[in-house]
Design a protein around this motif. Sequence first.
Motif, PDB file in Angstrom:
ATOM      1  N   UNK A 152       0.786  -1.218  -0.061  1.00 38.35           N
ATOM      2  CA  UNK A 152      -0.075   0.174  -0.060  1.00 38.35           C
ATOM      3  C   UNK A 152       0.924   1.236  -0.003  1.00 38.35           C
ATOM      4  N   UNK A 153       2.127   1.074   0.539  1.00 39.01           N
ATOM      5  CA  UNK A 153       2.946   2.289   0.530  1.00 39.01           C
ATOM      6  C   UNK A 153       3.407   2.457  -0.921  1.00 39.01           C
ATOM      7  N   UNK A 154       3.774   1.462  -1.504  1.00 41.89           N
ATOM      8  CA  UNK A 154       4.068   1.649  -2.889  1.00 41.89           C
ATOM      9  C   UNK A 154       3.100   2.300  -3.774  1.00 41.89           C
ATOM     10  N   UNK A 214      -6.217   6.786 -13.219  1.00 48.91           N
ATOM     11  CA  UNK A 214      -5.124   5.576 -12.622  1.00 48.91           C
ATOM     12  C   UNK A 214      -4.590   6.215 -11.230  1.00 48.91           C
ATOM     13  N   UNK A 215      -4.318   7.264 -11.042  1.00 55.38           N
ATOM     14  CA  UNK A 215      -3.833   8.006  -9.952  1.00 55.38           C
ATOM     15  C   UNK A 215      -4.859   7.713  -8.846  1.00 55.38           C
ATOM     16  N   UNK A 216      -6.106   7.778  -9.051  1.00 57.41           N
ATOM     17  CA  UNK A 216      -7.127   7.678  -8.101  1.00 57.41           C
ATOM     18  C   UNK A 216      -7.443   6.389  -7.761  1.00 57.41           C
ATOM     19  N   UNK A 220      -7.140   4.572  -3.924  1.00 60.75           N
ATOM     20  CA  UNK A 220      -8.129   3.810  -3.214  1.00 60.75           C
ATOM     21  C   UNK A 220      -7.437   2.489  -2.785  1.00 60.75           C
ATOM     22  N   UNK A 221      -6.506   1.995  -3.481  1.00 56.72           N
ATOM     23  CA  UNK A 221      -5.792   0.733  -3.217  1.00 56.72           C
ATOM     24  C   UNK A 221      -5.018   0.946  -1.767  1.00 56.72           C
ATOM     25  N   UNK A 240      -2.742  13.091   4.459  1.00 56.40           N
ATOM     26  CA  UNK A 240      -1.977  13.356   3.202  1.00 56.40           C
ATOM     27  C   UNK A 240      -2.297  12.829   1.938  1.00 56.40           C
ATOM     28  N   UNK A 241      -3.126  11.776   1.902  1.00 53.61           N
ATOM     29  CA  UNK A 241      -3.531  10.889   0.837  1.00 53.61           C
ATOM     30  C   UNK A 241      -4.613  11.898   0.145  1.00 53.61           C
ATOM     31  N   UNK A 242      -5.609  12.200   0.944  1.00 55.85           N
ATOM     32  CA  UNK A 242      -6.574  13.070   0.733  1.00 55.85           C
ATOM     33  C   UNK A 242      -6.120  14.416   0.233  1.00 55.85           C
TER      34      UNK A 242
END
Length: 279
Positions: A152-154, A214-216, A220-221, A240-242
């Motif tokens: 998930x970090x990747x 694709x980024x989105x 999500x993943x 940070x993700x949001x």
Amino acid sequence: MMNRSTAYEECESIIKLHSKTFHRAFSLLPKNQRNAVWAIYAFCRTVDDIVDENEHPKEELQLFEEEFQQFLSGNVNMKDAKWLALQDVFANYNMNTDAFLAMIEGQKMDIENKSYGSFEDVLDYSYHVASTVGLMLLPVLAPKTHDKLIDSAVQLGYAMQITNILRDVGEDLERGRVYLPQELMDKHGYTYSMLEQMENNSQFKLLWEEMAQLAEMYYDRAMTTIHEYPVYSRPPVKGAAILYRAILDEVRGNDYNVFTVKNYVSGQSKEKILSAHME
């Protein structure tokens, strides 16, 4: 000799100056983890600036890599804030040395590669310059579960770097770099000539949207394993993700102008977004 407290303060000043989004998100951490994040960011920022701001990046990056190898062998420059702070981080957390080395390799890619053929090539680059940051941070953010969070970090690194690419098309073009993969440009009929003319046409918008979606997907993943983080790390990682994902909507709101506008999420908008999404 500089003390560790001063070293961490200097590292924090670097992230405050260069990334208000990350500073805002990771300020939510407890003090020790927060300081470790500042130190890791200072390392990453130094490497990045060597490539972007230096007249002789190849030579300077080689010197920096040698300095890091000296650091790993225990020969630490105690007068340099980033090394002093990072020494403390390495002493207190089970750090992933390979991630730091891979980050340096990623910056070499920026010196050697000026364009990318496939989306897979862009992902490989994104791994080296962004996913590695997540791998550096994991032992700090999730010391007991970091092995479960590697994938998930990747994924989050992919998402954030593609967001960077989509935000900075014009800025990168000025540096002579193109991160939009040739295969997707061809697919949507968007040519290098159009790019050089900074044409924000329908072809560009379709190309941009395919990469954004694709980024989105990667965002999500990455969030599917947020429960594996300790409670204190969940808000900053999710935040940070949001906040980074929100940059994509800023670009959409500016009619996809990434050529003459620097798209960013305002401080006021950040607080609204965080209050709406954070539980």
